[in-house]
Scaffold this motif. Sequence first.
Motif, PDB file in Angstrom:
ATOM      1  N   GLY A 842      48.344  18.721  19.782  1.00 22.44           N
ATOM      2  CA  GLY A 842      47.121  17.944  19.870  1.00 22.44           C
ATOM      3  C   GLY A 842      45.864  18.600  19.361  1.00 22.44           C
ATOM      4  O   GLY A 842      44.765  18.062  19.547  1.00 22.44           O
ATOM      5  N   PHE A 843      45.994  19.755  18.701  1.00 22.88           N
ATOM      6  CA  PHE A 843      44.818  20.425  18.136  1.00 22.88           C
ATOM      7  C   PHE A 843      44.282  19.601  16.963  1.00 22.88           C
ATOM      8  O   PHE A 843      45.054  19.154  16.097  1.00 22.88           O
ATOM      9  N   PHE A 844      42.980  19.401  16.947  1.00 18.83           N
ATOM     10  CA  PHE A 844      42.368  18.754  15.802  1.00 18.83           C
ATOM     11  C   PHE A 844      42.283  19.753  14.642  1.00 18.83           C
ATOM     12  O   PHE A 844      42.411  20.969  14.821  1.00 18.83           O
ATOM     13  N   VAL A 848      42.158  23.909  14.584  1.00 14.25           N
ATOM     14  CA  VAL A 848      43.133  24.754  13.882  1.00 14.25           C
ATOM     15  C   VAL A 848      42.393  25.722  12.952  1.00 14.25           C
ATOM     16  O   VAL A 848      42.738  26.906  12.840  1.00 14.25           O
ATOM     17  N   HIS A 849      41.342  25.196  12.281  1.00 14.64           N
ATOM     18  CA  HIS A 849      40.539  26.068  11.414  1.00 14.64           C
ATOM     19  C   HIS A 849      39.968  27.236  12.216  1.00 14.64           C
ATOM     20  O   HIS A 849      40.030  28.405  11.793  1.00 14.64           O
ATOM     21  N   TYR A 851      40.991  28.461  15.010  1.00 18.99           N
ATOM     22  CA  TYR A 851      42.057  29.328  15.511  1.00 18.99           C
ATOM     23  C   TYR A 851      42.465  30.369  14.462  1.00 18.99           C
ATOM     24  O   TYR A 851      42.637  31.556  14.780  1.00 18.99           O
ATOM     25  N   VAL A 852      42.615  29.923  13.241  1.00 16.48           N
ATOM     26  CA  VAL A 852      43.064  30.833  12.181  1.00 16.48           C
ATOM     27  C   VAL A 852      41.916  31.695  11.664  1.00 16.48           C
ATOM     28  O   VAL A 852      42.040  32.910  11.500  1.00 16.48           O
ATOM     29  N   ASN A 853      40.775  31.054  11.421  1.00 16.58           N
ATOM     30  CA  ASN A 853      39.661  31.764  10.799  1.00 16.58           C
ATOM     31  C   ASN A 853      39.045  32.813  11.718  1.00 16.58           C
ATOM     32  O   ASN A 853      38.483  33.799  11.246  1.00 16.58           O
ATOM     33  N   ARG A 854      39.175  32.589  13.020  1.00 20.76           N
ATOM     34  CA  ARG A 854      38.634  33.570  13.949  1.00 20.76           C
ATOM     35  C   ARG A 854      39.339  34.917  13.770  1.00 20.76           C
ATOM     36  O   ARG A 854      38.698  35.968  13.759  1.00 20.76           O
ATOM     37  N   GLU A 855      40.660  34.873  13.616  1.00 22.75           N
ATOM     38  CA  GLU A 855      41.398  36.121  13.425  1.00 22.75           C
ATOM     39  C   GLU A 855      40.988  36.815  12.119  1.00 22.75           C
ATOM     40  O   GLU A 855      40.781  38.027  12.089  1.00 22.75           O
ATOM     41  N   MET A 856      40.907  36.024  11.046  1.00 20.35           N
ATOM     42  CA  MET A 856      40.508  36.614   9.763  1.00 20.35           C
ATOM     43  C   MET A 856      39.099  37.186   9.835  1.00 20.35           C
ATOM     44  O   MET A 856      38.802  38.238   9.245  1.00 20.35           O
ATOM     45  N   LEU A 857      38.215  36.503  10.563  1.00 24.69           N
ATOM     46  CA  LEU A 857      36.845  36.985  10.678  1.00 24.69           C
ATOM     47  C   LEU A 857      36.789  38.302  11.441  1.00 24.69           C
ATOM     48  O   LEU A 857      36.071  39.235  11.061  1.00 24.69           O
ATOM     49  N   ILE A 858      37.569  38.390  12.510  1.00 20.48           N
ATOM     50  CA  ILE A 858      37.596  39.625  13.289  1.00 20.48           C
ATOM     51  C   ILE A 858      38.169  40.765  12.458  1.00 20.48           C
ATOM     52  O   ILE A 858      37.638  41.885  12.456  1.00 20.48           O
ATOM     53  N   LEU A 859      39.259  40.486  11.758  1.00 24.88           N
ATOM     54  CA  LEU A 859      39.848  41.528  10.905  1.00 24.88           C
ATOM     55  C   LEU A 859      38.876  41.941   9.792  1.00 24.88           C
ATOM     56  O   LEU A 859      38.803  43.117   9.420  1.00 24.88           O
ATOM     57  N   THR A 860      38.130  40.968   9.272  1.00 27.18           N
ATOM     58  CA  THR A 860      37.145  41.284   8.245  1.00 27.18           C
ATOM     59  C   THR A 860      36.058  42.182   8.805  1.00 27.18           C
ATOM     60  O   THR A 860      35.638  43.155   8.165  1.00 27.18           O
ATOM     61  N   LEU A 861      35.589  41.868  10.024  1.00 27.18           N
ATOM     62  CA  LEU A 861      34.573  42.704  10.650  1.00 27.18           C
ATOM     63  C   LEU A 861      35.090  44.111  10.905  1.00 27.18           C
ATOM     64  O   LEU A 861      34.353  45.096  10.738  1.00 27.18           O
ATOM     65  N   MET A 862      36.350  44.217  11.313  1.00 29.62           N
ATOM     66  CA  MET A 862      36.942  45.551  11.503  1.00 29.62           C
ATOM     67  C   MET A 862      37.015  46.307  10.175  1.00 29.62           C
ATOM     68  O   MET A 862      36.746  47.513  10.114  1.00 29.62           O
ATOM     69  N   LEU A 915      38.030  27.634   1.229  1.00 26.88           N
ATOM     70  CA  LEU A 915      39.114  27.370   0.282  1.00 26.88           C
ATOM     71  C   LEU A 915      40.461  27.216   0.966  1.00 26.88           C
ATOM     72  O   LEU A 915      41.349  26.508   0.466  1.00 26.88           O
ATOM     73  N   THR A 916      40.647  27.887   2.114  1.00 28.16           N
ATOM     74  CA  THR A 916      41.942  27.826   2.808  1.00 28.16           C
ATOM     75  C   THR A 916      42.014  26.696   3.839  1.00 28.16           C
ATOM     76  O   THR A 916      43.125  26.294   4.217  1.00 28.16           O
ATOM     77  N   ASN A 917      40.881  26.199   4.299  1.00 29.44           N
ATOM     78  CA  ASN A 917      40.908  25.113   5.284  1.00 29.44           C
ATOM     79  C   ASN A 917      41.652  23.883   4.771  1.00 29.44           C
ATOM     80  O   ASN A 917      42.440  23.270   5.525  1.00 29.44           O
ATOM     81  N   PRO A 918      41.478  23.470   3.493  1.00 31.43           N
ATOM     82  CA  PRO A 918      42.274  22.332   3.013  1.00 31.43           C
ATOM     83  C   PRO A 918      43.766  22.592   3.044  1.00 31.43           C
ATOM     84  O   PRO A 918      44.555  21.651   3.225  1.00 31.43           O
TER      85      PRO A 918
END
Length: 933
Positions: A842-844, A848-849, A851-862, A915-918
């Motif tokens: 049931g995630f909109f 989902v964006h 959920y995924v982008n948060r991890e990439m953002l954290i890894l980018t900050l690291m 670019l990855t959200n689509p």
Amino acid sequence: MSGAFAKDMLRMWARNWKRFASIAIITMLGVAVLTGIYAGCRDMFRGADRFLDSQRLYDIQIVSTLGLTDDDVAALKAVNGVERVQTERSAAATVIVNGSNESVTLTEIGTNGMNQPYLQEGRLPVKSGEVAVTKKFVRDSGLMIGDRLNVALGKVAASASSEKDKSDDATASGDAGNESSGDDSTPTFPTDLTITGIVLDPLDLQNPEGYSAGAFRSSATTDYTFFLPSDGVSGTVYTAISLEVEGASALDTFTDRYDDVVRAVRERIETTIQAKRQQARRQQLIDEANQRIADARAKADRQIAEAQAELDKQAASVESSIPQARWYVNTRSTAGTFSSLESDLNSIESIGRAFPVVFLLVAVLMSLTTMTRMVEEDRGLIGTYMGLGYGNALIASRYVLFALLACLIGGGLGDLIGFLGIPAFLLVVLEGMYVVPGVTLLYDWAYGSVGVLLFVVGVAVATIVACRGEVRHMPAELMRPKSPKSGSRVLLERIGPLWRRMKFLNKVTARNLFRFKGRLFMTVGGVAGCTALIVCGLAINDTVDALPVTQYQDVYRYDLMVVTDHDALSPVRSRLLENNAINDSTAPAAGALTLARVESGEITTIADSGGAGESETVQLITVPYADQLTNIADFRSSVDGTTIRTDLLDRAGRADAESSGVIVAQSAANALGIEAGDTVTLENGDAARETVRVYAVSRSVIGADVYMTSEYYREAFGGGAEGSGSTDESDSDGSGAGSASNSRDYTATEVNGVEMNAIFARFVGSDDDQIAYADRLAEEQDVLSVTSTADMRRRFSFDLMGAVVALIVALAGALALVVLFTLANTNVSERVREMATLKVLGFFDREVHTYVNREMLILTLMGIAVGLPLGRWIGGLLTAALNMPGLYFAVTVRWYSYAIAAAVTLAFALLVQLLTNPVLDRIDPVSSLKSVE
């Protein structure tokens, strides 16, 4: 390989075009950086080598303190390895340019074709009274081809005027063939000249219309060179003898092999004929002087006792009055701007060798990530092929060939950019600093192939490692879905109070980040590498920007340096004191404005073999007394920053001779590897060379200055009897510097036999007022040049380094974008079933964006957190390797450079998310979750 296997392989390649493009682009960027900066410098090196060979610039040149004769020519011709010899005559003169006396060197165009000026406009002079001048003189004087000018041999200036401004009677007053009077043996030149051409001096390749006008190597005095034909030049004593060495013209002048060939002949000259010819020349002058005295005695009236006594006195002092001749055997490496050009290009080339290492590491890292995921996706297909009997090597070739093809295409494009695009960009900047006719873009097959091969090998190894992890399994195991990674607790779970307060999705994110350590290290490492490259580029830029402020505000303590002739020093000083804006309060006790002697010189290291080592042009500054040094600069040790005891340089203030010596600016010492306590050879403005001791190396970032006291100057170079203004600072009881200081005359224009010719002053007022006053002062006829530190600070530019930095930052930014895009797509591709599950739950799409982008953002900050200090460290290594004469790079990174690097990386991360959200939106839960059995 069957047709079906090949067709399936091609289809697999087509499906993975994004991965193919990412590997190709990363390789292209890396190869472009590796080859581009190298190629731009190599093209300039080769162009300079061809130009210097075509103008037949000397391999070795001999100059002597007592001149050179035909006997010296004959001796040099007999030396093994000397191919051609050319004699040359020159003379110092002055000319008035815009109302000011300027120094000029009149040079005879060699008759044997060596050291030929390069014709840019008009024609070369062929008869007496004709002259070729440089663009620098044309720019400063306003004269053109066809105009006439007068020069005065020696220090007496004459007029320079345009032909159209001269009246007929004034024109008739001179003669193009008029020669100044002088000894038959001394070179004399015509003084009434007509300009026939504009030429480029092969000894001076600096662009007078480019950055060199405000360059950091500008000397304190203006120098012009005029070229005249042999017709009209007289004198049997030569100023210099130029030599061409056998086989040297076939070698690259910027290589060690060329240096070895020339050095061997130079050492042969120094060990076989130099001492003999020096002694012979001195004896020749003694014999000539004695002969003149004998002739005068024969003519003298023997009854005039006074005349006879005077002749006897002269005869007795002939031998003691004629100094020993000294030869200076110079090589091409010490010629004019040769060493500056070589040092600048070598420094930029060193950057081109360092940066590609990071690109290569990132390329290997990304290839390993990309190909590992690609192989894992085909896990079942690999098992099927293995079950059908296909060999491991053939199956692995599907992926190895994919990666190699991407590398080869990317490497080919990188070579095109590296050997055409980047060099063309760099040469535009280089041509603003140096004039080197005939530079062309060349392709280096060996270097270009090696550059591609480095990335091919690196990516191929990464791909083989990725394949090896799968093909070692049994086919049945591969055809089954890969078992999910077993759950494990992360470190945050062990921190109970924190973990209990975290939301569910935050807990999932933390687990995903730290459970998949491979993805963690790949992402953090890739982002860190890109961020480090951006920081490193900005660090070099900040370091260059900080140079003028550090030098002209922190190191130099004066505002104006006024250079004049010694005879005009007192009136100029008096006029300066009449200006209320000149601050006299900073001078030493009982003193006025700081007087000094400023001249161009050369410092040469002493090689281990005892011969001459590397050389650089310096500005030699001599002050009357040591306590005046602190009025000119803030002398701090380049090692630990402590204040240098300049008072010990005075005889009355030091305990022993080991405390004496010269102070060398760090910006000059760093390029030559000079340290305190070293012994070097120093050449003054009169071309006298002596061995001196380096007392200290002082903190400095711009300019190549060498400081000494008048007392040490006299000890090193000798000097005449002390003039009326000279003082003796020694005291009989050795009571110290205090009593000596009380007797010092700080207004004396000659101290210890050393004639002063410059004034250092402080200015009270704004920078604009200081610059305007300097401009007005420079227009006065008895002022040779005026240097304003405010003007130098404003005009300082190092566009070559700025261009390289801009190029590096742009390529690093492009690499960061490709790396983030690759990592994001890899992350999505390996988590399709997870994303499909979230959608079923049931995630909109927007959730989902997040959920995924948060991890990439954290890894980018690291990755950013790791990359910022890493970039600072790499920047420090690079700036330390940039040994350039006249510049010392003390690494500086502004806070906003870190912010820019972080912001750029974050901006690219957000762009990649768009670019990855689509891609996430197009995931079909039904097809993604159906059984893979």
